[in-house]
Design an enzyme around this catalytic site. Structure first.
Site, short mmCIF file in Angstrom:
data_model
loop_
_atom_site.label_atom_id
_atom_site.label_comp_id
_atom_site.label_asym_id
_atom_site.label_seq_id
_atom_site.Cartn_x
_atom_site.Cartn_y
_atom_site.Cartn_z
CB ALA A 29 -0.70 0.00 1.50
CB THR A 31 4.84 0.01 -2.91
OG1 THR A 31 5.92 0.13 -1.48
CG2 THR A 31 5.64 0.08 -4.48
CG ASP A 65 11.34 3.14 -3.73
OD1 ASP A 65 10.78 2.17 -3.74
OD2 ASP A 65 12.71 3.77 -4.02
CG ASP A 68 8.65 0.30 -0.08
OD1 ASP A 68 9.83 1.09 -0.03
OD2 ASP A 68 7.95 1.01 -1.80
N GLY A 69 10.27 -0.78 1.80
CA GLY A 69 12.29 -2.15 1.90
C GLY A 69 11.43 -2.20 3.70
NE ARG A 73 15.48 -3.53 4.80
CZ ARG A 73 15.54 -3.05 3.89
NH1 ARG A 73 14.56 -3.51 2.78
NH2 ARG A 73 15.22 -1.80 3.99
CG ASP A 86 10.02 -1.17 -4.17
OD1 ASP A 86 10.91 -0.48 -5.03
OD2 ASP A 86 10.37 -1.26 -2.72
CG ASP A 90 11.20 2.93 -7.37
OD1 ASP A 90 9.99 2.73 -6.47
OD2 ASP A 90 12.02 1.67 -7.06
C1 LIG Z 1 9.50 11.65 9.28
C2 LIG Z 1 10.39 11.49 7.49
C3 LIG Z 1 11.98 10.89 8.21
C4 LIG Z 1 12.27 11.22 6.62
C5 LIG Z 1 13.91 10.93 6.72
C6 LIG Z 1 14.57 10.87 5.87
C7 LIG Z 1 15.47 12.19 5.34
C8 LIG Z 1 16.99 11.09 4.18
C9 LIG Z 1 16.38 12.31 3.29
C10 LIG Z 1 17.60 12.06 1.56
C11 LIG Z 1 18.07 10.65 2.00
C12 LIG Z 1 19.09 10.71 1.07
C13 LIG Z 1 19.44 9.93 1.49
C14 LIG Z 1 19.34 8.39 0.45
C15 LIG Z 1 19.91 7.28 0.56
C16 LIG Z 1 18.92 6.33 -0.28
C17 LIG Z 1 19.87 5.10 0.41
C18 LIG Z 1 19.56 4.01 -0.05
O1 LIG Z 1 19.56 3.17 -0.68
O2 LIG Z 1 17.62 3.74 -1.31
C19 LIG Z 1 17.41 2.95 -2.24
C20 LIG Z 1 16.12 3.59 -1.85
C21 LIG Z 1 14.86 2.44 -2.02
O3 LIG Z 1 15.17 1.95 -3.02
P1 LIG Z 1 14.90 0.15 -2.98
O4 LIG Z 1 13.28 0.68 -2.91
O5 LIG Z 1 15.11 -1.04 -3.68
O6 LIG Z 1 14.37 -0.73 -1.39
P2 LIG Z 1 14.17 -0.34 -0.50
O7 LIG Z 1 14.69 -0.56 0.75
O8 LIG Z 1 12.15 -0.05 -0.80
O9 LIG Z 1 13.54 -2.44 -0.56
C22 LIG Z 1 13.15 -3.16 -1.75
C23 LIG Z 1 13.24 -4.33 -1.00
O10 LIG Z 1 12.07 -4.61 0.11
C24 LIG Z 1 11.07 -5.28 -0.24
N1 LIG Z 1 9.73 -4.84 -0.59
C25 LIG Z 1 10.00 -3.59 -0.98
C26 LIG Z 1 8.23 -3.25 -1.43
C27 LIG Z 1 7.30 -3.66 -1.17
N2 LIG Z 1 6.40 -3.59 -1.50
N3 LIG Z 1 7.60 -5.61 -0.33
C28 LIG Z 1 8.93 -5.85 0.08
O11 LIG Z 1 8.32 -7.08 -0.28
C29 LIG Z 1 11.37 -6.78 -1.24
O12 LIG Z 1 11.96 -7.06 -1.21
C30 LIG Z 1 12.49 -5.44 -1.73
O13 LIG Z 1 12.89 -5.86 -3.23
O14 LIG Z 1 15.90 4.46 -2.60
C31 LIG Z 1 15.53 5.25 -3.56
O15 LIG Z 1 15.73 5.22 -4.03
C32 LIG Z 1 14.55 6.28 -3.02
C33 LIG Z 1 15.66 7.92 -2.59
C34 LIG Z 1 15.02 8.39 -2.23
C35 LIG Z 1 15.82 10.25 -2.73
C36 LIG Z 1 15.05 11.47 -2.01
C37 LIG Z 1 15.82 12.33 -2.91
C38 LIG Z 1 15.67 13.95 -1.41
C39 LIG Z 1 16.92 14.70 -2.16
C40 LIG Z 1 16.91 15.94 -2.40
C41 LIG Z 1 15.02 16.77 -2.39
C42 LIG Z 1 15.59 18.03 -2.14
C43 LIG Z 1 14.43 18.76 -1.18
C44 LIG Z 1 14.36 20.33 -1.46
C45 LIG Z 1 15.13 20.99 -2.68
C46 LIG Z 1 15.26 22.41 -2.68
C47 LIG Z 1 17.20 22.95 -2.33
C48 LIG Z 1 17.56 23.82 -1.53
O1 LIG Z 2 19.37 0.32 -11.18
P1 LIG Z 2 18.61 1.36 -10.40
O2 LIG Z 2 17.56 1.92 -11.25
O3 LIG Z 2 20.32 2.44 -10.41
O4 LIG Z 2 18.32 0.78 -9.15
C1 LIG Z 2 17.46 0.04 -8.57
C2 LIG Z 2 16.30 0.99 -8.30
O5 LIG Z 2 15.55 1.79 -9.38
C3 LIG Z 2 15.30 -0.01 -8.50
O6 LIG Z 2 13.93 0.76 -8.20
C4 LIG Z 2 15.36 -1.65 -7.71
O7 LIG Z 2 14.08 -2.59 -7.66
C5 LIG Z 2 16.72 -1.66 -7.57
O8 LIG Z 2 17.06 -2.84 -6.23
C6 LIG Z 2 17.44 -1.42 -7.45
O9 LIG Z 2 18.73 -0.18 -6.38
MG LIG Z 3 12.60 1.02 -5.79
MG LIG Z 4 11.14 0.18 -2.09
#
Ligand SMILES: CCCCCCCC/C=C\CCCCCCCC(=O)OC[C@H](COP(=O)(O)OP(=O)(O)OC[C@H]1O[C@@H](n2ccc(N)nc2=O)[C@H](O)[C@@H]1O)OC(=O)CCCCCCC/C=C\CCCCCCCC
Ligand SMILES: O=P([O-])([O-])O[C@@H]1[C@@H](O)[C@H](O)[C@@H](O)[C@H](O)[C@@H]1O
Ligand SMILES: [Mg+2]
Ligand SMILES: [Mg+2]
Length: 205
Positions: A29, A31, A65, A68-69, A73, A86, A90
């Site tokens: 949900a 996601t 995003d 949800d992970g 977990r 997921d 994305d």
């Molecule tokens: C109250 C809220 C507080 C929030 C605090 C957090 C602040 C953090 C701010 C920024 C962080 C930026 C760094 C991010 C680090 C990320 C590290 C990383 O690797 O992230 C990956 C993620 C998600 O990837 P993925 O989806 O692959 O992983 P999951 O962890 O979800 O696990 C996947 C496995 O889980 C299982 N699963 C998942 C879903 C589901 N429904 N069922 C499941 O079973 C399954 O096994 C899956 O395989 O990263 C991302 O892609 C997100 C990145 C976020 C980036 C944020 C960007 C914001 C940056 C800047 C914005 C600036 C705004 C202001 C601009 C003005 C300028 C002055």
């Molecule tokens: O390949 P990439 O786009 O850099 O990163 C990927 C994510 O976009 C994708 O959604 C996630 O499920 C993969 O595990 C991998 O992290």
């Molecule tokens: Mg993802």
């Molecule tokens: Mg995720």
């Protein structure tokens, strides 16, 4: 590189994840809602030129995003459907972000930056496709300069700063992202090729 922040971000998000799980909310949900919010915000705010507001709202939803992970977990080993959902959603969110920016730039008559935004959309999808296809063929592909967190940070920070009035920052960010995505595709192709040549020939059907 940014994936090094995952343990810290997980710690911050754990109380919220626990609260949602205890109220019966599932990771799928979160996601779906995260993607819906990202798409709606990107296609509503960006084409109107509301880049700062759009970026803040998108950032809120894109963090789902990570959430949800953490929830998956917490509730067990994670589901195959959840992992598929997921990754697939994305791609939808990323497409909305970069097409929203491309539409805004095109409406402003900024045709070259609009084309670069479209290149970022396509090359970002290709970066992910190479990894997904490699993993589907039994290889690994966890490498590259511009993985999704890096792509989102560069795209969103440059859009947000542009919304605050910083000149040239959006085209500069998009060019940087386009170059980094192209390099990442090259890095991933080489990584896959090194593994593929060491594998036995595949049986064709
Ligand atoms: C109250 C809220 C507080 C929030 C605090 C957090 C602040 C953090 C701010 C920024 C962080 C930026 C760094 C991010 C680090 C990320 C590290 C990383 O690797 O992230 C990956 C993620 C998600 O990837 P993925 O989806 O692959 O992983 P999951 O962890 O979800 O696990 C996947 C496995 O889980 C299982 N699963 C998942 C879903 C589901 N429904 N069922 C499941 O079973 C399954 O096994 C899956 O395989 O990263 C991302 O892609 C997100 C990145 C976020 C980036 C944020 C960007 C914001 C940056 C800047 C914005 C600036 C705004 C202001 C601009 C003005 C300028 C002055
Ligand atoms: O390949 P990439 O786009 O850099 O990163 C990927 C994510 O976009 C994708 O959604 C996630 O499920 C993969 O595990 C991998 O992290
Ligand atoms: Mg993802
Ligand atoms: Mg995720």
């Amino acid at each position: 590189m940014l994936k090094l922040l995952r343990p810290a971000v997980t710690r911050v998000l754990t109380p919220l994840a626990r609260a949602l799980v205890s109220r019966g909310v599932g990771p799928n949900a979160v996601t779906a809602l995260g993607t819906l919010g990202t798409v709606a915000a990107a296609l509503f705010f960006y084409p109107q030129g509301l880049l700062f507001t759009g970026t803040l709202v998108i950032t809120f939803f894109v963090l789902a995003d990570l959430l949800d992970g953490v929830m998956a977990r917490m509730t067990g080993p994670g589901s195959t459907w959840g992992a598929f959902l997921d990754s697939t959603l994305d791609r939808v969110g990323d497409a909305a972000i970069f097409s929203g920016l491309a539409v805004w730039l095109a409406l402003e008559g900024e045709w070259v930056p609009a084309a670069v935004a479209l290149f970022c959309l396509v090359s970002g999808a290709l970066v992910s496709y190479v990894k997904a296809r490699a993993e589907g063929l039994g290889m690994t592909c966890d490498v590259g300069l511009a993985e999704r967190p890096e792509r989102l940070v560069v795209g969103l920070v440059s859009a947000g700063l542009s919304g605050l009035g910083v000149p040239y920052i959006l085209p500069a960010g998009l060019w940087l992202l386009a170059a980094a995505s192209a390099v990442t595709i090259g890095q991933r192709l080489l990584h896959v090729r090194r593994q593929a040549v060491a594998l036995p020939p595949r049986t064709l059907h």
